[in-house]
Scaffold this motif. Structure first.
Motif, short mmCIF file in Angstrom:
data_model
loop_
_atom_site.label_atom_id
_atom_site.label_comp_id
_atom_site.label_asym_id
_atom_site.label_seq_id
_atom_site.Cartn_x
_atom_site.Cartn_y
_atom_site.Cartn_z
N ASN A 106 53.76 55.54 61.01
CA ASN A 106 54.74 54.46 61.05
C ASN A 106 54.74 53.73 59.70
O ASN A 106 53.72 53.14 59.31
N PRO A 107 55.85 53.74 58.97
CA PRO A 107 55.92 53.05 57.68
C PRO A 107 55.62 51.57 57.80
O PRO A 107 55.20 50.93 56.83
N ALA A 108 55.84 50.99 58.96
CA ALA A 108 55.58 49.56 59.15
C ALA A 108 54.10 49.23 59.07
O ALA A 108 53.71 48.05 58.98
N ALA A 109 53.24 50.26 59.09
CA ALA A 109 51.79 50.03 58.99
C ALA A 109 51.42 49.39 57.66
O ALA A 109 50.35 48.79 57.52
N LEU A 110 52.32 49.51 56.69
CA LEU A 110 52.07 48.90 55.39
C LEU A 110 51.89 47.38 55.51
O LEU A 110 51.14 46.77 54.76
N GLN A 111 52.58 46.77 56.49
CA GLN A 111 52.54 45.32 56.63
C GLN A 111 51.16 44.81 57.05
O GLN A 111 50.81 43.66 56.80
N THR A 112 50.38 45.67 57.66
CA THR A 112 49.03 45.26 58.10
C THR A 112 47.92 45.71 57.16
O THR A 112 46.73 45.55 57.45
N LEU A 113 48.32 46.30 56.05
CA LEU A 113 47.33 46.81 55.09
C LEU A 113 46.53 45.65 54.48
O LEU A 113 47.10 44.65 54.02
N ASP A 114 45.22 45.78 54.46
CA ASP A 114 44.35 44.79 53.82
C ASP A 114 44.18 45.17 52.35
O ASP A 114 43.42 46.08 52.01
N VAL A 115 44.92 44.47 51.51
CA VAL A 115 44.91 44.81 50.08
C VAL A 115 43.52 44.61 49.48
O VAL A 115 43.08 45.39 48.62
N MET A 116 42.80 43.59 49.91
CA MET A 116 41.48 43.32 49.34
C MET A 116 40.48 44.43 49.63
O MET A 116 39.47 44.55 48.93
N SER A 117 40.77 45.26 50.64
CA SER A 117 39.84 46.35 50.95
C SER A 117 39.87 47.44 49.89
O SER A 117 38.93 48.24 49.80
N VAL A 118 40.95 47.49 49.11
CA VAL A 118 41.04 48.50 48.05
C VAL A 118 40.83 47.90 46.67
O VAL A 118 40.87 48.61 45.66
N ALA A 119 40.65 46.57 46.59
CA ALA A 119 40.45 45.91 45.30
C ALA A 119 39.01 46.11 44.82
O ALA A 119 38.06 46.08 45.61
N MET A 120 38.87 46.34 43.53
CA MET A 120 37.54 46.48 42.92
C MET A 120 36.97 45.11 42.60
O MET A 120 37.71 44.14 42.41
N LYS A 121 35.65 45.05 42.53
CA LYS A 121 34.99 43.80 42.16
C LYS A 121 35.32 43.49 40.71
O LYS A 121 35.22 44.35 39.84
N PRO A 122 35.72 42.25 40.41
CA PRO A 122 36.06 41.92 39.02
C PRO A 122 34.84 41.94 38.12
O PRO A 122 33.73 41.59 38.54
N TYR A 123 35.05 42.35 36.88
CA TYR A 123 33.98 42.42 35.89
C TYR A 123 34.28 41.37 34.82
O TYR A 123 35.30 41.44 34.14
N PHE A 124 33.40 40.39 34.70
CA PHE A 124 33.60 39.29 33.77
C PHE A 124 32.70 39.46 32.55
O PHE A 124 31.54 39.86 32.67
N VAL A 125 33.24 39.14 31.37
CA VAL A 125 32.46 39.21 30.12
C VAL A 125 32.68 37.92 29.34
O VAL A 125 33.75 37.31 29.42
N PRO A 126 31.68 37.48 28.58
CA PRO A 126 31.86 36.26 27.76
C PRO A 126 32.75 36.53 26.56
O PRO A 126 32.77 37.64 26.01
N GLU A 127 33.48 35.52 26.14
CA GLU A 127 34.42 35.68 25.03
C GLU A 127 33.72 35.92 23.70
O GLU A 127 34.34 36.36 22.74
N THR A 128 32.44 35.63 23.62
CA THR A 128 31.70 35.79 22.37
C THR A 128 31.07 37.17 22.21
O THR A 128 30.38 37.42 21.21
N SER A 129 31.28 38.08 23.16
CA SER A 129 30.66 39.42 23.08
C SER A 129 31.21 40.19 21.88
O SER A 129 32.43 40.27 21.70
N PRO A 130 30.35 40.78 21.04
CA PRO A 130 30.84 41.64 19.96
C PRO A 130 31.54 42.87 20.53
O PRO A 130 31.19 43.36 21.60
N LEU A 131 32.53 43.36 19.81
CA LEU A 131 33.33 44.47 20.31
C LEU A 131 32.52 45.75 20.46
O LEU A 131 32.75 46.53 21.39
N ASP A 132 31.58 45.98 19.55
CA ASP A 132 30.80 47.22 19.67
C ASP A 132 29.93 47.21 20.92
O ASP A 132 29.81 48.22 21.62
#
Length: 443
Positions: free
Chosen positions: A278-304
């Motif tokens: 049923n295409p309507a199943a899209l309405q009940t999809l839990d988007v957060m279940s497919v989201a990856m954990k965010p990866y945070f970095v400090p702005e002062t990190s050298p590029l290398d």
């Protein structure tokens, strides 16, 4: 009488031969000094790695440059002074007291031509070859003269300490990066290195000196998804975006709770529709279940370091935060690679052409958010990026205010015209180099 004349002939020719031998030794010392100091250690290392014993000997003997130079100069001065003394004695015997001046003139010419200019010119034309050939005898010389050189070094260092100067034979005036950068610039000027190749190599060398903050995409330019949005709308936003990874936030944009990858979302949608039929199943999809954990970095990190972290984590996407944990922007592996290879465009990029072309008046129209480094790289300019990362930031810094549309400024040898402004952001500028170095500012 005949015996005296015979002795005179023997003494004369013995002295001549001795002077010639000493001049040859002087030439050897002069050429060796030039070859060993002018040769490239990188080229010698490459030869040594291929089995060239002479190149390895040259690398070994140049490890202690102070000891090497001391031994060569000591040997060179001894043979030069000895040859001059023999020549003075010979010319005095032949021409009397006037022979001193004549000996000085002749020996100056001989030493200059045959013991200095000639061997040094030859050595500088092929320094690595000459260095490989002379390294072994020079190493023996340094061992033989090491006691005398040690005394001389002690005296020299003592005198320098009296003037507050300390020597460090292991230190180099320029870093390895600076030497490579200088060689690349010279190569580009002479045509031996293409500008694109120079930019790529310099970009790779410069990664350690640049931080994430300098190249990140500012948070005002980030496409983000509200977690409260219906799944069907989220799917539409993801499909309409040119990006494959989009941050997801809850409540406010600062509160990033995940990152959605387009492939993961499409797989989840396909799985939900197939399982239910049923295409309507899209309405009940839990988007957060497919989201990856965010990866945070400090702005002062050298590029290398950040590039190594991307490779280690096997991820290409990171959110940038400041010291207070506030969201500043995002950075991708592609952003770092572009610092090396230049702009990477594909079929999904929104900007049709990244190449800057001047108009009839010689003006270049650029986006305010374009980094100064990218502008310098594309046009081979030299705008400073110490105080600002973007072109708009440089104009604001120099103007000490947020300019109005149409305002014109001249600084650092370039003319800047504000073409467009949105709220407090300069979005577009027109730039051209000035004929002179006019640093005055126009209102």
């Amino acid at each position: 009488m005949e015996h005296a004349a015979s002795m005179m002939d023997v003494t004369f020719w013995t002295t001549i031969i001795a002077i010639v031998v000493l001049l040859m030794m002087s030439a050897f010392f002069s050429g060796s000094e030039t070859a060993l100091t002018a040769s490239s250690r990188a080229k010698l290392r490459a030869r040594a790695d291929k089995g060239d014993a002479g190149a390895q000997a040259a690398l070994n003997v140049t490890q202690d440059s102070e000891r090497l130079i001391g031994a060569i100069l000591l040997g060179n001065n001894v043979v030069n002074i000895l040859s001059a003394s023999l020549a003075t004695a010979l010319f005095t015997r032949l021409f009397g007291s006037g022979g001193v001046a004549l000996a000085t003139l002749v020996m100056t010419v001989m030493v200059l031509i045959f013991s200095e200019v000639l061997p040094k010119t030859y050595a500088i034309s092929a320094p690595e070859n000459v260095a490989s050939n002379v390294a072994r005898p020079i190493s023996w010389l340094t061992v033989i003269l090491s006691p005398v050189v040690a005394v001389v070094r002690f005296i020299v260092r003592g005198i320098l300490r009296l003037f507050g100067q300390r020597t460090d034979p292991g230190s180099h005036m320029f870093s390895l990066h600076e030497e490579i950068a200088g060689a690349l610039s010279i190569g580009q000027e002479t045509g031996a290195v293409q500008k694109e190749d120079r930019d790529r190599l310099l970009g790779a060398l410069d990664l350690g000196n640049r931080t994430v903050e300098e190249i990140m995409r500012h948070r005002s330019e980030i496409e983000m998804i509200d977690a409260a949005t219906p799944p069907a709308e989220i799917l539409s936003e993801v499909l309409a975006s040119p990006h494959t990874r989009l941050p997801v936030y809850k409540g406010e944009r600062e509160n990033v709770v995940g990152v959605i990858h387009a492939k993961d979302l499409l797989r989840a949608v396909n799985r939900a529709v197939r399982e239910t039929g049923n295409p309507a199943a899209l309405q009940t999809l839990d988007v957060m279940s497919v989201a990856m954990k965010p990866y945070f970095v400090p702005e002062t990190s050298p590029l290398d370091e950040q590039m190594r972290e991307f490779l280690k984590r096997r991820t290409h996407f990171a959110l940038v935060v400041d010291e207070y944990g506030s969201l500043r922007g995002l950075i991708t592996l592609e952003d770092i690679l572009e610092e090396i290879v230049g702009e990477i465009a594909d079929e999904h990029d929104t900007e049709a052409d990244q190449t800057l072309t001047p108009n009839a008046a010689g003006d270049y129209t650029v986006e305010g958010g374009m980094t100064i480094r990218d502008l310098n790289r594309q046009l081979d300019w030299n705008l400073p990026d110490d105080e600002a990362n973007t072109v708009a930031g440089l104009v604001i810094h120099m103007a000490q205010s947020i300019p109005e549309q149409g305002q014109v400024f001249s600084f650092h040898g370039y003319r800047f015209e504000v073409v467009a402004r949105r709220d407090n952001r300069i979005t577009k500028l027109r730039i051209r180099p000035l004929a002179g170095n006019d640093q005055a500012e126009e209102g």
